[in-house]
Design a protein around this motif. Sequence first.
Motif, PDB file in Angstrom:
ATOM      1  N   UNK A 160      16.832   1.273  13.655  1.00 37.27           N
ATOM      2  CA  UNK A 160      15.455   0.888  13.924  1.00 37.27           C
ATOM      3  C   UNK A 160      15.026  -0.110  12.851  1.00 37.27           C
ATOM      4  N   UNK A 161      14.686  -1.320  13.251  1.00 37.32           N
ATOM      5  CA  UNK A 161      14.186  -2.302  12.288  1.00 37.32           C
ATOM      6  C   UNK A 161      12.663  -2.254  12.250  1.00 37.32           C
ATOM      7  N   UNK A 162      12.117  -2.652  11.130  1.00 39.73           N
ATOM      8  CA  UNK A 162      10.663  -2.693  10.967  1.00 39.73           C
ATOM      9  C   UNK A 162      10.246  -4.110  10.598  1.00 39.73           C
ATOM     10  N   UNK A 163       9.005  -4.445  10.905  1.00 43.52           N
ATOM     11  CA  UNK A 163       8.559  -5.816  10.667  1.00 43.52           C
ATOM     12  C   UNK A 163       7.125  -5.850  10.138  1.00 43.52           C
ATOM     13  N   UNK A 164       6.846  -6.941   9.464  1.00 42.97           N
ATOM     14  CA  UNK A 164       5.464  -7.301   9.174  1.00 42.97           C
ATOM     15  C   UNK A 164       5.037  -8.284  10.263  1.00 42.97           C
ATOM     16  N   UNK A 165       3.844  -8.069  10.797  1.00 47.47           N
ATOM     17  CA  UNK A 165       3.355  -8.964  11.849  1.00 47.47           C
ATOM     18  C   UNK A 165       1.992  -9.521  11.460  1.00 47.47           C
ATOM     19  N   UNK A 166       1.726 -10.716  11.953  1.00 43.10           N
ATOM     20  CA  UNK A 166       0.445 -11.379  11.712  1.00 43.10           C
ATOM     21  C   UNK A 166      -0.027 -11.965  13.037  1.00 43.10           C
ATOM     22  N   UNK A 167      -1.294 -12.351  13.118  1.00 45.80           N
ATOM     23  CA  UNK A 167      -1.751 -12.988  14.355  1.00 45.80           C
ATOM     24  C   UNK A 167      -0.994 -14.286  14.614  1.00 45.80           C
ATOM     25  N   UNK A 168      -0.850 -14.622  15.850  1.00 46.16           N
ATOM     26  CA  UNK A 168      -0.156 -15.865  16.199  1.00 46.16           C
ATOM     27  C   UNK A 168      -0.815 -17.062  15.526  1.00 46.16           C
ATOM     28  N   UNK A 169      -2.104 -16.993  15.342  1.00 50.12           N
ATOM     29  CA  UNK A 169      -2.838 -18.112  14.752  1.00 50.12           C
ATOM     30  C   UNK A 169      -2.648 -18.224  13.240  1.00 50.12           C
ATOM     31  N   UNK A 170      -2.003 -17.257  12.627  1.00 42.45           N
ATOM     32  CA  UNK A 170      -1.786 -17.315  11.184  1.00 42.45           C
ATOM     33  C   UNK A 170      -0.806 -18.435  10.842  1.00 42.45           C
ATOM     34  N   UNK A 171      -1.006 -19.052   9.677  1.00 38.02           N
ATOM     35  CA  UNK A 171      -0.084 -20.083   9.214  1.00 38.02           C
ATOM     36  C   UNK A 171       1.155 -19.496   8.553  1.00 38.02           C
ATOM     37  N   UNK A 172       1.114 -18.223   8.243  1.00 39.29           N
ATOM     38  CA  UNK A 172       2.204 -17.608   7.471  1.00 39.29           C
ATOM     39  C   UNK A 172       3.457 -17.443   8.321  1.00 39.29           C
ATOM     40  N   UNK A 173       4.589 -17.629   7.683  1.00 38.84           N
ATOM     41  CA  UNK A 173       5.869 -17.464   8.364  1.00 38.84           C
ATOM     42  C   UNK A 173       6.773 -16.446   7.685  1.00 38.84           C
ATOM     43  N   UNK A 174       6.471 -16.131   6.447  1.00 40.57           N
ATOM     44  CA  UNK A 174       7.360 -15.237   5.702  1.00 40.57           C
ATOM     45  C   UNK A 174       6.568 -14.446   4.672  1.00 40.57           C
ATOM     46  N   UNK A 175       7.145 -13.335   4.292  1.00 47.16           N
ATOM     47  CA  UNK A 175       6.563 -12.524   3.227  1.00 47.16           C
ATOM     48  C   UNK A 175       7.680 -12.070   2.297  1.00 47.16           C
ATOM     49  N   UNK A 176       7.413 -12.167   1.026  1.00 50.85           N
ATOM     50  CA  UNK A 176       8.360 -11.673   0.039  1.00 50.85           C
ATOM     51  C   UNK A 176       8.087 -10.189  -0.200  1.00 50.85           C
ATOM     52  N   UNK A 177       9.096  -9.496  -0.658  1.00 48.95           N
ATOM     53  CA  UNK A 177       8.907  -8.086  -1.020  1.00 48.95           C
ATOM     54  C   UNK A 177       7.822  -7.970  -2.089  1.00 48.95           C
ATOM     55  N   UNK A 178       7.818  -8.935  -3.013  1.00 47.70           N
ATOM     56  CA  UNK A 178       6.812  -8.900  -4.073  1.00 47.70           C
ATOM     57  C   UNK A 178       5.403  -9.065  -3.499  1.00 47.70           C
ATOM     58  N   UNK A 179       5.268  -9.960  -2.520  1.00 44.59           N
ATOM     59  CA  UNK A 179       3.956 -10.163  -1.900  1.00 44.59           C
ATOM     60  C   UNK A 179       3.495  -8.899  -1.178  1.00 44.59           C
ATOM     61  N   UNK A 180       4.430  -8.264  -0.488  1.00 45.66           N
ATOM     62  CA  UNK A 180       4.085  -7.023   0.211  1.00 45.66           C
ATOM     63  C   UNK A 180       3.710  -5.933  -0.786  1.00 45.66           C
ATOM     64  N   UNK A 181       4.420  -5.900  -1.899  1.00 49.56           N
ATOM     65  CA  UNK A 181       4.133  -4.908  -2.949  1.00 49.56           C
ATOM     66  C   UNK A 181       2.692  -5.060  -3.433  1.00 49.56           C
ATOM     67  N   UNK A 182       2.292  -6.277  -3.718  1.00 49.80           N
ATOM     68  CA  UNK A 182       0.936  -6.486  -4.230  1.00 49.80           C
ATOM     69  C   UNK A 182      -0.113  -6.336  -3.128  1.00 49.80           C
ATOM     70  N   UNK A 183       0.216  -6.765  -1.909  1.00 46.93           N
ATOM     71  CA  UNK A 183      -0.753  -6.665  -0.821  1.00 46.93           C
ATOM     72  C   UNK A 183      -1.060  -5.201  -0.507  1.00 46.93           C
ATOM     73  N   UNK A 184      -0.011  -4.441  -0.234  1.00 44.81           N
ATOM     74  CA  UNK A 184      -0.233  -3.068   0.211  1.00 44.81           C
ATOM     75  C   UNK A 184      -0.403  -2.091  -0.953  1.00 44.81           C
ATOM     76  N   UNK A 185       0.081  -2.476  -2.117  1.00 51.43           N
ATOM     77  CA  UNK A 185      -0.064  -1.603  -3.270  1.00 51.43           C
ATOM     78  C   UNK A 185      -1.377  -1.780  -4.011  1.00 51.43           C
TER      79      UNK A 185
END
Lengths: 415, 91
Positions: free
Chosen positions: A152-177
């Motif tokens: 089972x794979x997991x993903x980060x998702x954003x709205x189609x209208x978002x400019x973002x294409x990628x997330x680093x583990x570090x970015x996720x750490x700071x965002x969700x932490x």
Amino acid sequence: MMIPRVLSPGAALAAVLVAPAAFAQNAPLCSSLPGTIVYLESGDTQENLLKVVGRQLRDDANITLAFELTGSCGITSDMYTDASLIGGTILDYIPSTAENPSWDPTQVEATCTVDPSGASIAVGIAALFVETCGLGEPPAGSNLSLVKGPVQAYTFVVPTASDEQAIWAEEAYYAFGFGDANKLSPWSNQELMFIRPPSKSTLVATAANILVPPNKWHGVPENASADVVTAVAASPSPQPTIGILGAEVYDADRSAGIKTLAFRAYQQRLAYYPDSTSTAFDKQNVRDGHYTLWSPTVYITPVDASGIPVNAAVAYLEDLVLGVEGETPPEGGTPIDGLADVVEVGLIPDCAMRVTRTADGGPLSLYSPSAPCGCFFQSQIPGAVAGATPVGCTACSTDTTCGGGKCRHGFCEGS
Amino acid sequence: MRLLVRLVLLAASLGCGRSSSAPATSPGTDAGASSEDASMTLDAGADGPSCFTNPQTYLEIINACTDAEAIDKTDDLSPMSLADGGLQPLP
């Protein structure tokens, strides 16, 4: 008041005497459904698989899956404590073609009611390692077996209208932490970060990969994956909006106004999608180790002294999702291609993996499945031409055409 | 635009792209030294291997050469990172 849905053996008598309000609903008794009834609990990421396989089991094998979708850690605990479903609990099941010819997996399941006497859970399907839930091996004497099923794979998702294409583990750490205290843009508004409760595999497994413990997450917990899809897609502020999903949930909702982000793990140089491109369905990067957000599903069920599930219908279900060839329904019927079902819903059969791991978020190592099915996997992914042979593969009907390799599921595989 | 996003089609024959910052945290693995069997593909002027053609260890597997679409982007973690680039402890 929250109505308990399971009880440990010691509390079972009391449960019989206290009928939940769910009895008021008009769902038929699960025991009145035709064929062998398999009561199970599953992480909701496995819903699409249960729908597809469940329909076939009802039509071709006289087996009915009656299931509750819930958190993986709770499932494991329920199995380890031999908990039973309380009488009156409402479960999902898939109607047979005879019962509802127009039903398809895009529709909601039918429902049934657990008998007043309750029901034993024949199999639990968790979508992560049990150790991640703080549990170890099954209790001594439980006769429970843990079988690793599809990945089972997991993903980060954003709205189609978002400019973002990628997330680093570090970015996720700071965002969700850190939530609102995150000083990195764009994910610094926890009201626009749509997560799952800390008992759900999507959050727990992702947490292990970004090193933010489940109870430290910031964001809006959504009780169902579908709610994450809706919340992310409907956000009026696309840039700071983000959510977490099972990859197969995303695959089924790619046109729902969301898109997946490529992920760069700690110590990785570049970010990758689960698939070879943002539009593919091949799970190439999960299979070869470039995409690290994944866990095995784990089938937890009582087994006999030989390690075979004591419930023959559960044994058949496990064989289906593992791609064991030549299995026939225990009570007769038409053989089912469970491996194709697994691929169809966006999961990855263990036999198609080229890497493995022993813990959520743990290191990957090279892996050679005992009965590889990589070519079959490629032949079945969405978008594959029916009947075509994938590039680099050889179609076969016997081993003789495989140059020393084995003919598996219609293709020559390495061993 | 805040982020410079670069799509990199990684083909072994073309070499691999490079990440924009040094990883700060290990998931606690065997990710130390490269295995002797792994071959490296070097970018011109690079100070280290950009991808591995015969990956054996975890670090080599996740940074193996591939034809998959990869995304590189420049980003500045310094507003949150420790002075040595490590992860700031969670609140």
